[in-house]
Design a protein around this motif. Structure first.
Motif, PDB file in Angstrom:
ATOM      1  N   VAL A  62      -2.965 -20.517 -29.288  1.00  0.00           N
ATOM      2  CA  VAL A  62      -2.404 -20.204 -30.612  1.00  0.00           C
ATOM      3  C   VAL A  62      -1.061 -19.504 -30.463  1.00  0.00           C
ATOM      4  O   VAL A  62      -0.131 -19.754 -31.231  1.00  0.00           O
ATOM      5  CB  VAL A  62      -3.399 -19.360 -31.438  1.00  0.00           C
ATOM      6  CG1 VAL A  62      -2.749 -18.793 -32.688  1.00  0.00           C
ATOM      7  CG2 VAL A  62      -4.606 -20.205 -31.808  1.00  0.00           C
ATOM      8  N   ARG A  63      -0.937 -18.642 -29.469  1.00  0.00           N
ATOM      9  CA  ARG A  63       0.322 -17.914 -29.232  1.00  0.00           C
ATOM     10  C   ARG A  63       1.472 -18.899 -28.986  1.00  0.00           C
ATOM     11  O   ARG A  63       2.596 -18.676 -29.434  1.00  0.00           O
ATOM     12  CB  ARG A  63       0.148 -16.983 -28.035  1.00  0.00           C
ATOM     13  CG  ARG A  63       1.352 -16.090 -27.770  1.00  0.00           C
ATOM     14  CD  ARG A  63       1.058 -15.088 -26.668  1.00  0.00           C
ATOM     15  NE  ARG A  63       0.015 -14.175 -27.120  1.00  0.00           N
ATOM     16  CZ  ARG A  63      -0.977 -13.740 -26.353  1.00  0.00           C
ATOM     17  NH1 ARG A  63      -1.075 -14.135 -25.100  1.00  0.00           N
ATOM     18  NH2 ARG A  63      -1.881 -12.915 -26.826  1.00  0.00           N
ATOM     19  N   VAL A  64       1.182 -20.001 -28.300  1.00  0.00           N
ATOM     20  CA  VAL A  64       2.211 -21.006 -28.031  1.00  0.00           C
ATOM     21  C   VAL A  64       2.563 -21.779 -29.303  1.00  0.00           C
ATOM     22  O   VAL A  64       3.700 -22.204 -29.481  1.00  0.00           O
ATOM     23  CB  VAL A  64       1.717 -21.981 -26.926  1.00  0.00           C
ATOM     24  CG1 VAL A  64       2.644 -23.165 -26.776  1.00  0.00           C
ATOM     25  CG2 VAL A  64       1.562 -21.251 -25.603  1.00  0.00           C
ATOM     26  N   LEU A  65       1.593 -21.910 -30.196  1.00  0.00           N
ATOM     27  CA  LEU A  65       1.781 -22.741 -31.385  1.00  0.00           C
ATOM     28  C   LEU A  65       2.408 -22.024 -32.570  1.00  0.00           C
ATOM     29  O   LEU A  65       2.799 -22.671 -33.537  1.00  0.00           O
ATOM     30  CB  LEU A  65       0.430 -23.334 -31.813  1.00  0.00           C
ATOM     31  CG  LEU A  65      -0.239 -24.263 -30.798  1.00  0.00           C
ATOM     32  CD1 LEU A  65      -1.613 -24.667 -31.273  1.00  0.00           C
ATOM     33  CD2 LEU A  65       0.634 -25.485 -30.539  1.00  0.00           C
ATOM     34  N   GLU A  73      -2.830 -12.471 -34.499  1.00  0.00           N
ATOM     35  CA  GLU A  73      -3.751 -11.338 -34.482  1.00  0.00           C
ATOM     36  C   GLU A  73      -4.989 -11.621 -35.336  1.00  0.00           C
ATOM     37  O   GLU A  73      -6.112 -11.267 -34.953  1.00  0.00           O
ATOM     38  CB  GLU A  73      -3.050 -10.074 -34.979  1.00  0.00           C
ATOM     39  CG  GLU A  73      -3.936  -8.861 -35.080  1.00  0.00           C
ATOM     40  CD  GLU A  73      -4.575  -8.441 -33.771  1.00  0.00           C
ATOM     41  OE1 GLU A  73      -5.609  -7.748 -33.827  1.00  0.00           O
ATOM     42  OE2 GLU A  73      -4.071  -8.795 -32.693  1.00  0.00           O
ATOM     43  N   ALA A  74      -4.809 -12.269 -36.472  1.00  0.00           N
ATOM     44  CA  ALA A  74      -5.943 -12.626 -37.334  1.00  0.00           C
ATOM     45  C   ALA A  74      -6.870 -13.603 -36.622  1.00  0.00           C
ATOM     46  O   ALA A  74      -8.100 -13.470 -36.683  1.00  0.00           O
ATOM     47  CB  ALA A  74      -5.443 -13.225 -38.647  1.00  0.00           C
ATOM     48  N   PHE A  75      -6.298 -14.577 -35.934  1.00  0.00           N
ATOM     49  CA  PHE A  75      -7.090 -15.540 -35.170  1.00  0.00           C
ATOM     50  C   PHE A  75      -7.849 -14.823 -34.057  1.00  0.00           C
ATOM     51  O   PHE A  75      -9.049 -15.038 -33.868  1.00  0.00           O
ATOM     52  CB  PHE A  75      -6.173 -16.628 -34.593  1.00  0.00           C
ATOM     53  CG  PHE A  75      -6.901 -17.661 -33.785  1.00  0.00           C
ATOM     54  CD1 PHE A  75      -7.558 -18.719 -34.405  1.00  0.00           C
ATOM     55  CD2 PHE A  75      -6.928 -17.589 -32.405  1.00  0.00           C
ATOM     56  CE1 PHE A  75      -8.234 -19.670 -33.661  1.00  0.00           C
ATOM     57  CE2 PHE A  75      -7.607 -18.539 -31.651  1.00  0.00           C
ATOM     58  CZ  PHE A  75      -8.253 -19.581 -32.281  1.00  0.00           C
ATOM     59  N   ARG A  76      -7.162 -13.950 -33.331  1.00  0.00           N
ATOM     60  CA  ARG A  76      -7.786 -13.221 -32.221  1.00  0.00           C
ATOM     61  C   ARG A  76      -8.927 -12.347 -32.723  1.00  0.00           C
ATOM     62  O   ARG A  76     -10.009 -12.348 -32.162  1.00  0.00           O
ATOM     63  CB  ARG A  76      -6.763 -12.348 -31.494  1.00  0.00           C
ATOM     64  CG  ARG A  76      -7.347 -11.670 -30.241  1.00  0.00           C
ATOM     65  CD  ARG A  76      -6.598 -10.405 -29.858  1.00  0.00           C
ATOM     66  NE  ARG A  76      -6.567  -9.416 -30.919  1.00  0.00           N
ATOM     67  CZ  ARG A  76      -7.593  -8.630 -31.272  1.00  0.00           C
ATOM     68  NH1 ARG A  76      -8.749  -8.738 -30.665  1.00  0.00           N
ATOM     69  NH2 ARG A  76      -7.457  -7.754 -32.243  1.00  0.00           N
ATOM     70  N   TRP A  77      -8.689 -11.620 -33.822  1.00  0.00           N
ATOM     71  CA  TRP A  77      -9.719 -10.726 -34.347  1.00  0.00           C
ATOM     72  C   TRP A  77     -10.960 -11.515 -34.768  1.00  0.00           C
ATOM     73  O   TRP A  77     -12.089 -11.158 -34.429  1.00  0.00           O
ATOM     74  CB  TRP A  77      -9.171  -9.932 -35.542  1.00  0.00           C
ATOM     75  CG  TRP A  77     -10.205  -9.004 -36.103  1.00  0.00           C
ATOM     76  CD1 TRP A  77     -10.488  -7.747 -35.696  1.00  0.00           C
ATOM     77  CD2 TRP A  77     -11.108  -9.303 -37.177  1.00  0.00           C
ATOM     78  NE1 TRP A  77     -11.515  -7.231 -36.451  1.00  0.00           N
ATOM     79  CE2 TRP A  77     -11.916  -8.166 -37.372  1.00  0.00           C
ATOM     80  CE3 TRP A  77     -11.311 -10.418 -37.998  1.00  0.00           C
ATOM     81  CZ2 TRP A  77     -12.912  -8.108 -38.335  1.00  0.00           C
ATOM     82  CZ3 TRP A  77     -12.298 -10.350 -38.961  1.00  0.00           C
ATOM     83  CH2 TRP A  77     -13.084  -9.210 -39.117  1.00  0.00           C
ATOM     84  N   LEU A  81     -14.656 -11.451 -33.011  1.00  0.00           N
ATOM     85  CA  LEU A  81     -15.853 -11.101 -33.766  1.00  0.00           C
ATOM     86  C   LEU A  81     -16.928 -12.169 -33.583  1.00  0.00           C
ATOM     87  O   LEU A  81     -18.101 -11.856 -33.348  1.00  0.00           O
ATOM     88  CB  LEU A  81     -15.516 -10.919 -35.243  1.00  0.00           C
ATOM     89  CG  LEU A  81     -16.682 -10.571 -36.167  1.00  0.00           C
ATOM     90  CD1 LEU A  81     -17.350  -9.269 -35.745  1.00  0.00           C
ATOM     91  CD2 LEU A  81     -16.200 -10.487 -37.606  1.00  0.00           C
ATOM     92  N   ILE A  82     -16.541 -13.427 -33.676  1.00  0.00           N
ATOM     93  CA  ILE A  82     -17.487 -14.525 -33.466  1.00  0.00           C
ATOM     94  C   ILE A  82     -18.087 -14.423 -32.066  1.00  0.00           C
ATOM     95  O   ILE A  82     -19.303 -14.574 -31.890  1.00  0.00           O
ATOM     96  CB  ILE A  82     -16.783 -15.884 -33.680  1.00  0.00           C
ATOM     97  CG1 ILE A  82     -16.438 -16.069 -35.152  1.00  0.00           C
ATOM     98  CG2 ILE A  82     -17.650 -17.037 -33.172  1.00  0.00           C
ATOM     99  CD1 ILE A  82     -15.497 -17.221 -35.448  1.00  0.00           C
ATOM    100  N   SER A  83     -17.259 -14.150 -31.085  1.00  0.00           N
ATOM    101  CA  SER A  83     -17.734 -14.017 -29.701  1.00  0.00           C
ATOM    102  C   SER A  83     -18.738 -12.877 -29.569  1.00  0.00           C
ATOM    103  O   SER A  83     -19.761 -13.010 -28.897  1.00  0.00           O
ATOM    104  CB  SER A  83     -16.532 -13.790 -28.782  1.00  0.00           C
ATOM    105  OG  SER A  83     -16.958 -13.490 -27.477  1.00  0.00           O
TER     106      SER A  83
END
Length: 99
Positions: A62-65, A73-77, A81-83
């Motif tokens: 995602v960082r590359v895209l 940050e929203a994607f990572r968070w 959480l899912i993980s």
């Protein structure tokens, strides 16, 4: 554990993105869905220590895209959480026999 067809890997990648978005839209439903997914992962024999590197790899893609730090940050968070939910369900839902 990723010895799957390319089609299956694309399906998994699509589900990751959809689940991260749905976590914001419908968090209660997603917790139920993720819990069910975690119990399936018990049957797959997926080690929970692989979730961290998987999240890291997804975030790097995602960082590359995107150049939008807030979106990254929203994607990572959301994926973290899912993980954590998956890890908890797998650890609590597996019996000695399953391990």
């Amino acid at each position: 554990y990723f010895k799957q067809s390319t089609t299956r890997l694309h399906f998994i990648a699509d589900k990751v993105v959809a689940m991260t978005l749905d976590m914001y839209k419908e968090p209660k439903r997603m917790v139920e869905d993720i819990s069910a997914l975690g119990l399936r992962h018990v049957g797959y024999g997926i080690p929970t220590d692989l979730f961290g590197p998987f999240v890291t790899a997804c975030v790097q893609v995602v960082r590359v895209l995107t150049t939008n730090d807030q979106a990254e940050e929203a994607f990572r968070w959301s994926l973290s959480l899912i993980s954590r939910i998956l890890t908890r369900v797998i650890n609590e839902g597996s019996t000695i026999v399953m391990k």
